[in-house]
Write a protein that holds these residues in place. Structure first.
Motif, PDB file in Angstrom:
ATOM      1  N   ARG A 256      38.815  32.770  46.349  1.00 34.28           N
ATOM      2  CA  ARG A 256      39.139  34.317  46.609  1.00 34.28           C
ATOM      3  C   ARG A 256      38.988  35.007  45.322  1.00 34.28           C
ATOM      4  N   CYS A 257      38.292  36.140  45.470  1.00 32.82           N
ATOM      5  CA  CYS A 257      38.417  36.905  44.381  1.00 32.82           C
ATOM      6  C   CYS A 257      39.089  38.567  44.545  1.00 32.82           C
ATOM      7  N   ASN A 258      39.334  39.199  43.899  1.00 28.87           N
ATOM      8  CA  ASN A 258      40.028  40.654  43.951  1.00 28.87           C
ATOM      9  C   ASN A 258      39.314  41.606  44.541  1.00 28.87           C
ATOM     10  N   HIS A 259      38.065  41.296  44.961  1.00 29.08           N
ATOM     11  CA  HIS A 259      37.379  42.498  45.359  1.00 29.08           C
ATOM     12  C   HIS A 259      37.538  42.838  46.846  1.00 29.08           C
TER      13      HIS A 259
END
Length: 252
Positions: free
Chosen positions: A92-95
């Protein structure tokens, strides 16, 4: 030539192990270009080739949602790569909206790569950018094998500076050192000292005077002496008397 390459790769991996604190299982973030290069060169999947190259028992490859979005947008030429990327675990990335993979990977690495990620990419610009960040090992694929970028001069210099900082005493501790010594001396002075004990009063008591005279004691000691046993004398005297009486009574 192959032996020299393996030796240099092991040396570079040991640098990141010792200086940067990398531990197994290694976590490798892969972009779409790297995965496509593996499939084109027929080197194998990431789960098979990465443990052999890094000399580790467990390696966990990851892709991000931004990488998957880019592969889907590239068309039919990257359909096989997109299918292979779906089989890899997604990080998971924060975008909320997909961004470029290079921007996504840089945000995951941060300023010093505190999570100890390996970055696998074919983009030259991204590799040059990440070489200026400490603690970032970079992988890229060739026609026949994988390669690991050697640590840059910036990364080596930052590691040496960190070692020097760890060895030196901080300024706030140096300022607090005199106060610490005063407190320690006060604690030692405040401790109760052991009192010196005097002579045992029972040992200083005078001996009692003897009330009985010396002659009485000598007589009592002589009376307590045991009498000596006379063994067999009375028996021998009795036997001699019987023999003499028998000789006299015998007629000639």
């Amino acid at each position: 030539m192959k032996y020299k390459k393996q030796k240099s790769t092991r040396r570079n991996i040991n640098f990141f192990r010792v200086q940067c604190g990398f531990r197994e299982p290694f976590r490798v973030i892969i972009d779409g270009n790297f995965l496509h290069a593996l499939l084109e060169a027929k080197l194998g999947g990431p789960r098979e080739i990465l443990p052999k190259f890094l000399g580790a028992t467990t390696v966990k490859p990851y892709v991000t949602r931004c990488v998957l979005a880019e592969l889907r947008s590239l068309g039919e030429d990257f359909t096989g790569t997109a299918l292979a990327a779906r089989r890899i675990e997604t990080m998971r990335c924060n975008h909320l909206k997909p961004v470029s993979p290079s921007e996504c990977l840089c945000s995951l690495v941060g300023e010093n790569n505190g999570d100890c990620f390996f970055i696998a990419t074919q983009q030259q610009e991204l590799r040059e950018k990440l070489l200026k960040v400490p603690n970032v090992p970079i992988l890229f694929a060739c026609r026949t094998s994988l390669n690991l970028e050697p640590p840059s001069e910036v990364q080596k210099r930052l590691c040496t500076e960190r070692e020097v900082q760890q060895k030196t005493v901080p300024q706030h501790e140096l300022k607090a050192a005199p106060l610490r010594t005063l407190l320690e001396s006060a604690e030692t002075n405040s401790r109760k000292r052991k009192k010196v004990k005097g002579v045992n009063p029972l040992a200083c008591k005078k001996k009692k005077a003897d009330s009985e005279p010396m002659e009485v004691k000598v007589q009592a000691a002589e009376g307590k002496q045991k009498r000596k046993r006379q063994r067999g004398k009375h028996k021998e005297s009795g036997l001699n008397a019987d023999l003499a009486a028998a000789v006299e009574a015998k007629p000639l």
